[in-house]
Design a protein around this motif. Structure first.
Motif, PDB file in Angstrom:
ATOM      1  N   CYS A 152       0.833  -1.204   0.000  1.00  0.00           N
ATOM      2  CA  CYS A 152       0.000   0.000   0.000  1.00  0.00           C
ATOM      3  C   CYS A 152       0.866   1.252   0.000  1.00  0.00           C
ATOM      4  O   CYS A 152       0.636   2.184  -0.790  1.00  0.00           O
ATOM      5  CB  CYS A 152      -0.920   0.001   1.218  1.00  0.00           C
ATOM      6  SG  CYS A 152      -2.288  -1.166   1.100  1.00  0.00           S
ATOM      7  N   ARG A 153       1.853   1.290   0.858  1.00  0.00           N
ATOM      8  CA  ARG A 153       2.712   2.477   0.927  1.00  0.00           C
ATOM      9  C   ARG A 153       3.482   2.679  -0.368  1.00  0.00           C
ATOM     10  O   ARG A 153       3.678   3.821  -0.815  1.00  0.00           O
ATOM     11  CB  ARG A 153       3.684   2.370   2.098  1.00  0.00           C
ATOM     12  CG  ARG A 153       3.000   2.367   3.445  1.00  0.00           C
ATOM     13  CD  ARG A 153       3.981   2.549   4.580  1.00  0.00           C
ATOM     14  NE  ARG A 153       4.217   3.962   4.859  1.00  0.00           N
ATOM     15  CZ  ARG A 153       5.071   4.386   5.779  1.00  0.00           C
ATOM     16  NH1 ARG A 153       5.786   3.523   6.476  1.00  0.00           N
ATOM     17  NH2 ARG A 153       5.220   5.660   6.010  1.00  0.00           N
ATOM     18  N   ALA A 154       3.880   1.581  -0.988  1.00  0.00           N
ATOM     19  CA  ALA A 154       4.584   1.685  -2.269  1.00  0.00           C
ATOM     20  C   ALA A 154       3.682   2.238  -3.365  1.00  0.00           C
ATOM     21  O   ALA A 154       4.178   2.781  -4.367  1.00  0.00           O
ATOM     22  CB  ALA A 154       5.126   0.321  -2.686  1.00  0.00           C
ATOM     23  N   ASN A 155       2.374   2.132  -3.151  1.00  0.00           N
ATOM     24  CA  ASN A 155       1.414   2.628  -4.135  1.00  0.00           C
ATOM     25  C   ASN A 155       0.684   3.885  -3.651  1.00  0.00           C
ATOM     26  O   ASN A 155      -0.401   4.202  -4.135  1.00  0.00           O
ATOM     27  CB  ASN A 155       0.408   1.519  -4.468  1.00  0.00           C
ATOM     28  CG  ASN A 155       1.014   0.434  -5.340  1.00  0.00           C
ATOM     29  OD1 ASN A 155       1.020   0.550  -6.568  1.00  0.00           O
ATOM     30  ND2 ASN A 155       1.541  -0.613  -4.711  1.00  0.00           N
ATOM     31  N   GLN A 156       1.299   4.600  -2.714  1.00  0.00           N
ATOM     32  CA  GLN A 156       0.796   5.883  -2.216  1.00  0.00           C
ATOM     33  C   GLN A 156      -0.601   5.792  -1.615  1.00  0.00           C
ATOM     34  O   GLN A 156      -1.424   6.705  -1.726  1.00  0.00           O
ATOM     35  CB  GLN A 156       0.803   6.950  -3.325  1.00  0.00           C
ATOM     36  CG  GLN A 156       2.189   7.392  -3.776  1.00  0.00           C
ATOM     37  CD  GLN A 156       2.863   6.374  -4.677  1.00  0.00           C
ATOM     38  OE1 GLN A 156       2.282   5.974  -5.690  1.00  0.00           O
ATOM     39  NE2 GLN A 156       4.077   5.973  -4.329  1.00  0.00           N
ATOM     40  N   ILE A 157      -0.867   4.680  -0.962  1.00  0.00           N
ATOM     41  CA  ILE A 157      -2.147   4.488  -0.281  1.00  0.00           C
ATOM     42  C   ILE A 157      -1.941   4.711   1.214  1.00  0.00           C
ATOM     43  O   ILE A 157      -1.028   4.137   1.816  1.00  0.00           O
ATOM     44  CB  ILE A 157      -2.707   3.086  -0.559  1.00  0.00           C
ATOM     45  CG1 ILE A 157      -3.009   2.929  -2.049  1.00  0.00           C
ATOM     46  CG2 ILE A 157      -3.954   2.821   0.278  1.00  0.00           C
ATOM     47  CD1 ILE A 157      -3.191   1.498  -2.488  1.00  0.00           C
ATOM     48  N   THR A 158      -2.761   5.544   1.829  1.00  0.00           N
ATOM     49  CA  THR A 158      -2.650   5.860   3.247  1.00  0.00           C
ATOM     50  C   THR A 158      -2.855   4.608   4.086  1.00  0.00           C
ATOM     51  O   THR A 158      -3.764   3.815   3.832  1.00  0.00           O
ATOM     52  CB  THR A 158      -3.687   6.921   3.643  1.00  0.00           C
ATOM     53  OG1 THR A 158      -3.491   8.084   2.841  1.00  0.00           O
ATOM     54  CG2 THR A 158      -3.565   7.293   5.113  1.00  0.00           C
ATOM     55  N   THR A 159      -2.015   4.443   5.102  1.00  0.00           N
ATOM     56  CA  THR A 159      -2.074   3.240   5.932  1.00  0.00           C
ATOM     57  C   THR A 159      -2.179   3.592   7.415  1.00  0.00           C
ATOM     58  O   THR A 159      -1.706   4.627   7.872  1.00  0.00           O
ATOM     59  CB  THR A 159      -0.824   2.364   5.735  1.00  0.00           C
ATOM     60  OG1 THR A 159       0.350   3.149   6.024  1.00  0.00           O
ATOM     61  CG2 THR A 159      -0.747   1.823   4.325  1.00  0.00           C
TER      62      THR A 159
END
Length: 274
Positions: A152-159
């Protein structure tokens, strides 16, 4: 930094097989009493995470829990209640469970070691930077959750995450980590106990606070509840009568059925006419 596995430390109690029922329940109750205090310490982190969830949902995004074991299953139980209780559309709040939600009762603990499944399922759901993904792991190291958050972080998704050990790998992959340190379990390593209780309480906080802030509650009432059975219909009729001052039960019921929810009925009815 080395992670301290508090959740795996030895129980404060021993020789449990020699204890009476009264002693065992007293000790378990003593341990459970520590959960709310641990959550209180973590409230600042919880509040920040909830603010992010509200912002994402208000902007049209979605929330996903990803989890395995007891924590994952508890998140399913919370999420499945939301469309009925608050009238939100299905798919706004979701769970990606190791082994699949359809296998909820199977307790497929081996699936927590699958490093690809979480991201595969998120991808199938077309997760995007509009969404927020929250990892659930008592240990803070569950591979299913850890690798999902990394992707997710690698795809700019907030975690975000909810974990019960400090300085965990999962917290390191969360933009908004929540660390609730509940201490050693009554049965050594049995995180379905205090950790599970803490997770359930936090899920309640997240979903309830988010739904209130998104306008799904008025006063203290579930004005968007779906009328799915007689018990809820009766509750909603009484709610409507109280909200707009109707005194005739059948009149209120017919108005409620006409408009489909307490909120819609309140906006379209007066205390004098339907």
């Amino acid at each position: 930094m080395q992670m301290t596995r508090i959740t795996e430390q030895a129980s404060l109690y021993d020789h449990l097989e020699t204890k009476s029922v009264e002693e065992l329940t007293q000790y378990i109750n003593q341990e459970d009493a520590k959960v709310a205090a641990a959550i209180k310490v973590a409230l600042p982190q919880i509040n920040v995470l909830i603010e992010q969830i509200i912002a994402k949902l208000a902007a049209g995004g979605r929330m996903f829990y990803i989890g395995a074991g007891s924590g994952g299953r508890l998140s399913v139980l919370d999420v499945i209640e939301l469309p009925t209780t608050y009238g939100i559309e299905k798919g706004r709040v979701n769970v990606v469970l190791a082994g699949g939600v359809a296998q909820l009762a199977e307790a497929l603990e081996e699936c927590e070691d699958d490093v690809n499944e979480a991201w595969t399922k998120l991808s199938e759901a077309q997760v995007s930077p509009m969404d927020i993904v929250i990892g659930i792991s008592a240990s803070g190291s569950t591979p299913f959750v850890l690798e999902g958050l990394k992707k997710c972080r690698a795809n700019q998704i907030t975690t975000g995450c909810i974990v019960s050990n400090p300085d965990s790998g999962i917290a390191a992959q969360a933009d908004f980590p929540v660390e609730v340190i509940t201490g050693p379990e009554f049965i050594t390593g049995s995180t379905r106990m205090k950790c599970g209780t803490a997770q359930k309480m936090i899920f309640d906080m997240i979903s309830t606070t988010t739904m209130i802030r998104l306008g799904r509650v008025e006063g203290n009432s579930m004005v968007n509840v779906k009328l799915i059975n007689d018990k809820i219909l009766d509750r909603a009729v009484l709610m409507l009568m109280d909200k707009i001052g109707l005194t005739d039960y059948e009149e209120a019921k017919q108005g409620l059925l006409k408009y489909g929810s307490v909120k819609e009925a309140m906006e379209n009815l007066s205390s004098k006419s339907i």
